[in-house]
Write a protein that holds these residues in place. Structure first.
Motif: not given
Length: 312
Positions: A239-250
């Protein structure tokens, strides 16, 4: 322990523990208002959770095999589920029942996604085909062939004009929906591609793979910008944060990790699951993450790194 844990962000203590899935959690989705969480599992169930009241609302039964993909329409009125039983089911949330079933895949379904307006559904699975469905007409519009292995994930550009799919053939394919044709292929991963996500501005595509890497692609140029490594297992969800600055991975390494796109590095891991993770998403307001695992649990986290609560 089969729990979805809910943690208070301020006191960092557990708020509630609710009964739920009796097997692995394979897929999650959040309503646009952030009030409902939808989960699909290896217990063949689709579950609807009230995040505000921290409880399960109800289960939707009908699939005869694991539910590998779930989605919720933009109006929050319908849930879509794709299963290894080769069917896609459309559910009415208000009436809590199945509206209709879409058939056409000749093998199990892995990934599904909706167009931004919610009128079309895209699905991919073990038959290596990307199928496009018209939900208003309750029928398949067309299918796209090109992968030489099972499709694990599908995602759509924010403007709804292009679809991307990742598969066992290690390739990410780009499809033009209007022309009903393959446009290009992104090559770089050295194993199956399990997860895909766009940044909100549509300028970057993020991919996760069995090769344990995350790749960031320049969408306009269709070229790889950089690769992120750190997971010790397959990258199963993004997933990507709302501001587009961070990636979330599992990952199957039992962790959720956050990554900085500008700094091209890992920020921190989130640990707490007891088995492999299979899916991750974020709330529309960007304040929480939800992860689903083979430990039968869903965990809800804040972006500060503490679990908020857990639902079983």
């Amino acid at each position: 322990d089969r729990k979805i844990k809910v943690w208070n962000l301020q006191s960092k203590s557990e708020c509630s523990c609710l009964a739920g899935h009796s097997d692995k959690v394979a897929s999650v989705a959040i309503s646009l208002d952030g009030k409902r969480l939808i989960s699909g599992g290896f217990d063949n169930l689709v579950k609807v959770w009230n995040l505000q009241e921290q409880r399960e609302e109800f289960s939707l039964t009908g699939h005869t095999a694991e539910v590998n993909g779930v989605a919720i329409t933009p109006d929050g009125m319908k849930v879509i589920s794709g299963s290894k039983d080769q069917t896609i089911k459309v559910w009415n949330l208000e009436e809590r029942k199945e509206e209709f079933t879409l058939t056409g895949h000749t093998a199990g379904i892995n990934g599904i996604t909706l167009t931004p307006d919610g009128s079309r559904l895209l699905s991919g699975g073990y038959d290596s085909l990307l199928r496009i469905w018209n939900l208003n007409e309750k029928s398949e519009e067309f299918s796209l062939a090109g992968h030489s292995g099972s499709i694990w994930c599908v995602s759509i550009t924010p403007d709804g004009t292009r679809v991307v799919s990742g598969a066992d053939d290690q390739i990410i394919k780009v499809w033009n929906l209007e022309e009903k044709a393959e446009e290009s292929s992104l090559i770089g991963h050295t194993a199956s591609v399990y997860s895909l996500a766009f940044t909100p501005d549509g300028k970057r595509l993020i991919s996760g793979s069995h090769d344990q890497s995350i790749k960031v692609w320049d969408w306009d140029r269709k070229t790889e910008q950089f690769s992120l490594t750190g997971h010790q297992g397959w990258v199963t969800g993004l997933a990507v944060t709302v501001d587009g600055q961070r990636i979330i991975s599992c990952s199957t390494d039992k962790t959720v990790r956050l990554w900085s796109i500008p700094d091209q590095c890992e920020e921190f891991p989130l640990t707490g699951h007891m088995d492999r993770l299979m899916c991750v998403t974020r709330t529309p307001d960007g304040t929480k993450l939800i992860s689903g695992s083979e430990d039968y649990t869903l965990k809800v986290w804040s972006l500060e790194g503490e679990p908020e609560f857990s639902l079983t």
